[in-house]
Design an enzyme around this catalytic site. Structure first.
Site, PDB file in Angstrom:
ATOM      1  N   ASP A 103       0.837  -1.194   0.000  1.00 13.47           N
ATOM      2  CA  ASP A 103       0.000   0.000   0.000  1.00 13.47           C
ATOM      3  C   ASP A 103       0.881   1.256   0.000  1.00 13.47           C
ATOM      4  OD1 ASP A 103      -2.812   0.978   0.408  1.00 13.47           O
ATOM      5  OD2 ASP A 103      -1.916   1.872   2.188  1.00 13.47           O
ATOM      6  N   GLU A 146       1.773  -0.625  -5.017  1.00 12.81           N
ATOM      7  CA  GLU A 146       0.848   0.451  -5.374  1.00 12.81           C
ATOM      8  C   GLU A 146       1.666   1.731  -5.351  1.00 12.81           C
ATOM      9  OE1 GLU A 146      -3.088   2.906  -3.892  1.00 12.81           O
ATOM     10  OE2 GLU A 146      -1.462   2.443  -2.548  1.00 12.81           O
TER      11      GLU A 146
HETATM   12  C1  GLC Z   1      -4.187   2.951  -0.719  1.00 11.15           C
HETATM   13  C2  GLC Z   1      -5.439   2.129  -0.619  1.00 11.15           C
HETATM   14  C3  GLC Z   1      -6.545   3.020  -0.209  1.00 11.15           C
HETATM   15  C4  GLC Z   1      -6.219   3.617   1.136  1.00 11.15           C
HETATM   16  C5  GLC Z   1      -4.886   4.333   1.100  1.00 11.15           C
HETATM   17  C6  GLC Z   1      -4.376   4.635   2.485  1.00 11.15           C
HETATM   18  O1  GLC Z   1      -4.243   3.871  -1.724  1.00 11.15           O
HETATM   19  O2  GLC Z   1      -5.679   1.476  -1.834  1.00 11.15           O
HETATM   20  O3  GLC Z   1      -7.779   2.351  -0.160  1.00 11.15           O
HETATM   21  O4  GLC Z   1      -7.202   4.526   1.525  1.00 11.15           O
HETATM   22  O5  GLC Z   1      -3.895   3.553   0.496  1.00 11.15           O
HETATM   23  O6  GLC Z   1      -3.967   3.463   3.130  1.00 11.15           O
END
Ligand code: GLC
Length: 562
Positions: free
Chosen positions: A202, A263
């Site tokens: 994340d 991500e």
């Molecule tokens: C990422 C997740 C999202 C979350 C954010 C903070 O982008 O996909 O859903 O709110 O991180 O953890």
């Protein structure tokens, strides 16, 4: 359990948003039992792996992305024993399982943060987070903004401020601190020891902040629209790569089949490629494809830029159209104003859902014909649209409150799946308990049960496409090239013997010469490919590009990766 060590190079991975996939215990919230009972559905659909969004104990200030304990399971989702059973069952079904790791921030209920609050300014407990004094005029330490709206700093009772790039309940960890590094290395081992096949990281681009925490020159920072500058004080800093090198060594010590997917919202494919250099992470989400509008030239450019940048470091590309943070692509593609471009949840005019679904069917065939791996988001195989009219009182995304109730946030893509039956909860829960977000009655025509019986349904298309992808030697990793084509048409040649044609022009287009149609997203009247549709064609192996040449398809192919 599959044994191929490089499975991840062309896997199809299904994202399970745990709160909304299946509810086993009847409380209206998805859980591990609900996932376990539906594993045969996923196996039959033909996916290679599942990614499960955070299942750890959490106050759910951000749907589980606020983790209070990284080594346990939230009681609403099940127990650690249930998680172990699930991991083993996924493997028994011949699939893999990826869990979500949230290293940028913890929950404010995490023991470390509670200790930091209690210990006070200057304490070693506070040094694990980013606590700072405010300015002399009493303001926050700098001008950073939270991704969810409002300032990124909150003041505690003794006057110090702590950084939270997301919600106020998600304090950012200080990744310059060795305790933080050691803790996450231990958490990785904890889950690897339990047999998980990998981690989705994340906010992988956010962990390290500029040591001086300088002001940002622009006044609005948005995670989903990354800045095009590459010297940002908290996004995509070069220091993050050191962390991923150490994580890669840990994963490798468990075997070459344990993987990471980052991500990372970064400015350009070359920046993304830095995350997947040979000694760093294995893969990263390619959000450029997701953000791209439904235009042939734009899509072609994204495919070219992505593959060129990732080829340079030897990493396979990934392709994704939707996830739990983004407006569902049926809705994006159905919106005249964007034609699928962008990713935000703000409405941009009316939506033609039928057109969006038609384009989504074509986009699936394009995505699954591209080299590399692909991510599906639960519900896209049912053709679900974004629910943009959820009543305000049910909204739960922190974006809603933090934006001063001006941005509705991401709940519209997180509504529980319709599985069966004729009224909510559509088989999501065993009883009649209303799901945590309400489903519309019109989803009665989109249930998985119904679509299984309809040969032309979205579910049937996913099923067939994944079946062909699994069995056809040309699909997945491997050589590809563009065939020259008329304006508005994409023609992708995969070796051996497959051509994917996508028609993004206004009218029908003739199909190139082929031996047979393997699959098409729409019927092909008079053998032509209608607008907003796609087809996979079996073509003669050896001189595929020449044979593919028809009126609108000149003979010489444009080389891609070989
Ligand atoms: C990422 C997740 C999202 C979350 C954010 C903070 O982008 O996909 O859903 O709110 O991180 O953890």
């Amino acid at each position: 359990m599959p044994t191929d060590a490089s499975w991840w190079r062309d896997a199809v991975i299904y994202e399970i948003y745990i709160r909304s996939f299946g509810d086993g215990d009847g409380d209206g919230l998805g859980d591990i039992a609900g996932i376990r009972s539906r594993l045969p559905y996923l196996r039959d659909l033909g996916v290679d792996a599942v990614w499960i969004t955070p299942w750890y104990p959490s106050p759910m200030a951000d749907g589980g992305y606020d983790v209070a304990d990284y080594r346990d399971i939230d009681p609403r989702f099940g127990t650690l024993a249930d998680a172990q059973e699930l991991i083993d069952e996924v493997h028994a079904h011949g699939m893999r399982i990826i869990v979500d790791l949230v290293p940028n921030h913890t929950s404010d209920q995490h023991l470390w943060f509670q200790q930091a609050l209690a210990a006070g300014p200057g304490s070693p407990e506070r040094a694990r987070y980013l606590f700072r004094d405010g300015t002399s005029s009493g303001g926050p330490p700098n001008n950073w903004r939270s991704v969810f709206g409002g300032p990124a700093w909150t003041r505690v009772a003794d006057g110090q401020w702590y950084l939270h790039l997301f919600d106020v309940h998600q304090p950012d960890l200080d990744w310059q601190h060795r305790d933080v590094r050691a803790e996450f290395e231990s958490i990785l081992r904890f889950w690897l020891d339990r047999g998980v096949d990998g981690f989705r990281i994340d906010v992988a681009h956010g962990l390290v902040k500029h040591a001086d925490l300088p002001d940002i020159q622009t006044d609005h920072e948005d995670m989903l629209e990354p800045p095009d500058r590459t010297d940002h004080p908290h996004w995509d800093r070069p220091e993050v790569h050191d962390i991923y090198r150490s994580w890669r060594a840990i994963a490798d010590s468990y075997g070459p089949d344990r993987v990471f997917v980052a991500e990372a919202w970064v400015a350009k494919p070359e920046r993304l490629a830095c995350y997947v250099r040979p000694d760093e992470l294995h893969t990263a989400f390619n959000f450029d494809f997701l953000r791209c509008s439904w235009h042939a030239d734009a899509l072609r450019a994204v495919v070219d830029c992505t593959t060129r940048a990732l080829d340079a470091v030897g990493a396979p590309p990934t392709w994704v159209l939707s996830n739990h943070d983004i407006t569902r692509h049926v809705t994006r593609y159905g919106r005249a104003s964007t034609r699928g471009g962008g990713s935000q949840h703000e409405s941009h005019g009316p939506v033609d859902v039928a057109l969006g679904r038609r384009r989504a069917r074509a986009a699936l065939l394009l995505m699954l014909a591209l080299p590399g791996s692909a991510y599906l988001y639960q519900g896209e195989e049912l053709g679900l649209e974004e629910l943009e009219d959820l009543p305000e009182e049910v909204l739960q995304d922190p974006t809603w409150e933090r934006s001063g109730r001006t941005a509705r946030g991401r709940d519209g893509c997180r509504v529980p799946l319709p599985w069966s039956g004729f009224r909510p909860p559509f088989g999501f829960s065993p009883g009649d308990t209303p799901p945590w977000l309400p489903q519309p009655q019109r989803w009665v025509s989109l249930t998985a049960e119904l679509q299984k019986r309809e040969p032309d349904s979205m579910l049937a298309l996913y099923h067939r496409a994944l079946g062909v992808r699994r069995n056809h030697p040309a699909l997945g990793e491997g050589a590809w090239s563009w065939l020259p084509s008329a304006p508005g048409i994409l023609a992708l040649h995969r070796v051996p013997g497959l051509v994917c044609v996508v028609n993004i022009s206004a009218g029908p287009t003739p199909l190139p010469r082929h031996e047979r149609v393997l699959l098409s997203s729409e019927p092909l009247p008079d053998g032509a490919l209608p607008a907003d549709s796609a087809a996979w064609l079996q073509v003669g192996d050896h001189h595929a590009s020449q044979r593919a040449a028809a009126t609108s398809f000149p003979t010489d192919g444009v080389p891609g990766r070989g």
